[in-house]
Design an enzyme around this catalytic site. Structure first.
Site, short mmCIF file in Angstrom:
data_model
loop_
_atom_site.label_atom_id
_atom_site.label_comp_id
_atom_site.label_asym_id
_atom_site.label_seq_id
_atom_site.Cartn_x
_atom_site.Cartn_y
_atom_site.Cartn_z
N GLY A 22 11.01 -12.39 -5.48
CA GLY A 22 11.20 -11.57 -4.28
C GLY A 22 9.93 -11.39 -3.48
N GLY A 62 6.76 -9.29 -1.59
CA GLY A 62 5.89 -8.15 -1.88
C GLY A 62 4.84 -8.44 -2.93
N GLU A 68 13.80 -17.70 -1.76
CA GLU A 68 13.88 -17.63 -0.30
C GLU A 68 12.48 -17.64 0.32
OE1 GLU A 68 16.29 -14.02 0.20
OE2 GLU A 68 14.39 -12.98 0.40
N ASN A 125 12.78 -1.09 3.39
CA ASN A 125 12.84 -2.40 4.07
C ASN A 125 14.26 -2.93 4.21
OD1 ASN A 125 10.00 -2.42 4.03
ND2 ASN A 125 9.98 -3.34 2.00
N GLY A 158 17.27 -10.45 0.05
CA GLY A 158 18.07 -11.40 -0.73
C GLY A 158 18.27 -10.96 -2.16
N1 COA Z 1 9.71 6.15 -4.20
C1 COA Z 1 9.00 6.15 -3.06
N2 COA Z 1 8.10 5.19 -2.74
C2 COA Z 1 7.89 4.23 -3.65
C3 COA Z 1 8.57 4.18 -4.87
C4 COA Z 1 9.53 5.20 -5.13
N3 COA Z 1 10.23 5.20 -6.25
N4 COA Z 1 8.14 3.09 -5.55
C5 COA Z 1 7.23 2.48 -4.78
N5 COA Z 1 7.08 3.17 -3.65
C6 COA Z 1 6.17 2.85 -2.54
C7 COA Z 1 4.78 2.49 -2.99
O1 COA Z 1 4.01 3.65 -3.22
C8 COA Z 1 4.28 1.68 -1.82
O2 COA Z 1 3.95 2.56 -0.78
P1 COA Z 1 2.75 2.26 0.24
O3 COA Z 1 3.20 1.02 0.99
O4 COA Z 1 2.70 3.49 1.08
O5 COA Z 1 1.56 2.02 -0.62
C9 COA Z 1 5.53 0.91 -1.37
O6 COA Z 1 6.65 1.66 -1.90
C10 COA Z 1 5.58 -0.54 -1.89
O7 COA Z 1 5.54 -0.49 -3.27
P2 COA Z 1 4.71 -1.53 -4.15
O8 COA Z 1 4.62 -0.92 -5.52
O9 COA Z 1 3.42 -1.89 -3.49
O10 COA Z 1 5.67 -2.79 -4.27
P3 COA Z 1 6.05 -3.99 -3.30
O11 COA Z 1 5.08 -4.25 -2.21
O12 COA Z 1 6.32 -5.10 -4.24
O13 COA Z 1 7.42 -3.49 -2.61
C11 COA Z 1 9.74 -2.91 -2.50
C12 COA Z 1 8.45 -2.97 -3.36
C13 COA Z 1 10.89 -2.45 -3.41
C14 COA Z 1 9.56 -1.94 -1.35
C15 COA Z 1 10.00 -4.34 -1.93
O14 COA Z 1 9.98 -5.28 -2.97
C16 COA Z 1 11.35 -4.43 -1.22
O15 COA Z 1 11.48 -4.08 -0.07
N6 COA Z 1 12.39 -4.91 -1.93
C17 COA Z 1 13.73 -5.02 -1.38
C18 COA Z 1 14.00 -6.36 -0.80
C19 COA Z 1 13.93 -7.44 -1.84
O16 COA Z 1 13.92 -7.22 -3.03
N7 COA Z 1 13.88 -8.66 -1.43
C20 COA Z 1 13.80 -9.73 -2.42
C21 COA Z 1 14.34 -10.94 -2.00
S1 COA Z 1 13.19 -11.53 -0.77
#
Ligand code: COA
Length: 500
Positions: free
Chosen positions: A263, A265, A288, A378, A382
């Site tokens: 995924g 990130g 993807e 976000n 996918g």
């Molecule tokens: N509650 C609130 N905020 C949270 C949290 C929770 N339980 N867990 C993480 N966060 C925040 C982090 O503090 C961080 O905040 P910041 O940007 O202000 O620092 C942010 O979410 C991103 O978290 P991070 O731990 O850096 O992980 P990431 O960059 O890998 O992103 C998702 C994690 C879940 C947001 C991201 O993977 C996503 O949007 N996933 C959904 C879409 C997806 O999975 N696509 C995959 C196919 S492409």
């Protein structure tokens, strides 16, 4: 003029400025725009549309592949032109407008958007704006660093605006595999049986008469904003590598592993980088987004082939990859997102799907999208396409966020994107819980002991003991299920009241 980029001479008189092309978009329209996780997005049209709206107030529905670069969603949000936005975004300004209810956001599985379009669910698609590296002699559009939904947008739209981007290398030509499904219900199977199979054409084929405008741009993709691996993401990678090795020992996996989806990130990218120092080899991806880690693995000779829908990499990796596309030509293919995320292929290949959770609950349900259960982060992207159909659906997260004020393991997720039936493995820097073949009550101890942060374990155990009073297949003390979330909302920490 641009002979190598617009090879169908009859189209050269359609070159115009972005400001002129923006006049093709009007109030109430549905617009499809290229762009998938910052790659291959239209570079000049978003600003031109914002500029036009200042003179000519309008609002339209904007559909893309996934997120855009160059702060385009910010620009369009600030211009007030977005009535509806789908299927994915990562922009802080747009996120704010969505969470204030000012922009209607449809959070959609990325494989499904064009199915809705084909079925006429959004009405007709008025205009498609597609970034390309070239238009061929026969009018075929050659996409750039992503395919996303661009091919279907061009096919389905009344009018097509092509942004020819001189900053995107012509070497992309031949790297795409454009396969478009037939109409339902008599659709043929998708004939991909191996990650490197090519089943379509290298260009998007449309009637050139539909190309209403061509814009010449010269702006590179925005670089990826994934952060480099840190101690915790390296620990997550370590737990996963150890787990895969264990599966090899038990004869359930081989050292080449099934094809991998990873995924977006920081976490997913870091975990994939962890394969660099692992005994696994001849790896393949059917994913993807191809991030830096994909190219690190290819360069290290660990990965043989990667299939994706976009290439979203750091500035350094962009120079290395886009400047040497020949080197990767026989190791890469870029497909439409409905093909990269196609349930049929994911199930057939038995993918290992690795995605990131915001939070997971003690039974294995996962929330990837809604902070506190209410506020869009976000979108599901996918992750649902892959998790439901993969042979192994893994969700990774750090055990705590915001300096420990948030536990990523909770009694009940406040929004469900991936339910317990789809989630096979949970992993945090604390450890890994293999939930396969386990009943809900068997999962609880594993999730708390292996995945939760030590500072939250007692709270979670106490919740479960309380929940057991009410019995059930999946015990819950409903009056307490969101206690941690409510503490966070009202008192700034999930641990509020527990400290002393
Ligand atoms: N509650 C609130 N905020 C949270 C949290 C929770 N339980 N867990 C993480 N966060 C925040 C982090 O503090 C961080 O905040 P910041 O940007 O202000 O620092 C942010 O979410 C991103 O978290 P991070 O731990 O850096 O992980 P990431 O960059 O890998 O992103 C998702 C994690 C879940 C947001 C991201 O993977 C996503 O949007 N996933 C959904 C879409 C997806 O999975 N696509 C995959 C196919 S492409």
């Amino acid at each position: 003029m641009y002979e190598d980029r617009i090879r169908l001479a009859a189209l050269r008189d359609r070159v115009m400025s972005a400001d002129e092309a923006a006049c093709l978009v009007d109030d109430g329209m549905v617009v499809g725009m290229s762009g998938f996780t910052r790659a291959g997005d239209a570079k000049d049209m978003p600003a031109a549309l914002a500029k036009r709206a200042a003179q000519h107030p309008m609002k339209f529905t904007l559909i893309t592949g996934a997120s855009l670069g160059h702060d385009s969603d910010k620009t369009l949000t600030e211009a007030g032109v977005l009535a509806k936005r789908l299927p994915f975004q990562v922009d802080a300004t747009l996120r704010g407008a969505i969470n204030r209810g000012e922009v209607m956001f449809v959070d959609q599985h990325l494989s499904e958007t064009v199915e809705f379009l084909r079925a006429g669910q959004f009405g007709k698609l008025d205009v498609a704006v597609i970034e390309a590296v070239a238009i061929t002699e026969d009018g075929g559009i050659v996409p750039s660093s992503s395919v996303g939904n661009s091919a279907s947008f061009a096919i389905l739209a009344d009018k097509v605006i092509v942004e020819i981007n001189l900053a995107q290398p012509l070497g992309f030509e031949g790297m795409h595999d454009i396969w478009i499904p037939g109409r339902r219900p008599h659709r043929e199977p998708l004939p991909i049986v191996g990650v490197s199979d090519r089943v379509g054409s290298t260009t998007v084929k449309i009637d050139p008469a539909k190309i209403a405008a061509i814009i010449i741009t010269d702006t590179p993709d925005s670089a990826s904003n994934a952060l480099p691996p840190d101690a915790e993401t390296q620990q997550i990678a370590g737990h996963l590598i150890e787990f895969f090795q264990h599966e090899v020992k038990r004869g359930r996996l081989s050292t080449t592993l099934p094809a991998i989806q990873s995924g977006i990130g920081t976490i997913a990218n870091a975990v994939l980088s962890g394969f660099l120092d692992s005994p696994f080899e001849h790896l393949t991806m059917y994913s993807e987004v191809l991030q830096d880690s994909t190219f690190e693995l290819i360069d290290a000779g660990k990965m043989d082939f990667a299939s994706g829908s976009s290439i979203t990499v750091s500035q350094r990796m962009q120079e290395q990859v886009f400047g040497n596309l020949e080197r990767y030509r026989d190791k890469l293919v870029l497909r439409p997102q409905e093909v990269s995320n196609h349930p049929e292929v994911i199930r057939r290949l038995g993918l290992i799907a690795l995605n990131t959770a915001l939070e997971a609950d003690i039974y294995g349900n996962v929330n990837s999208t809604h902070v506190g259960g209410t506020h869009m982060m976000n979108g599901i992207g996918g992750s649902g396409d892959f998790a439901r159909n993969a042979s192994m659906a893994i969700f990774a997260t750090k055990s705590v966020a915001k300096g420990g004020k948030i536990s990523s393991i909770v009694p009940m997720v406040a929004h469900v994107d991936h339910n317990e039936h789809d989630v096979d493995i949970l992993v945090t820097e604390q450890g890994l819980a293999d939930l396969r073949t386990l009943a809900p009550r068997e999962r609880v101890k594993l999730v708390i002991d292996h995945c939760a942060h030590p500072s939250y374990r007692e709270l979670l155990r106490d919740y479960y003991q309380d929940a057991l009073r009410y019995a059930g297949h999946t015990p819950h003390a409903l009056e307490r299920a969101f206690e941690m979330h409510i503490n966070l909302r009202d008192r700034g920490s999930m641990l509020a009241g527990q400290e002393g």
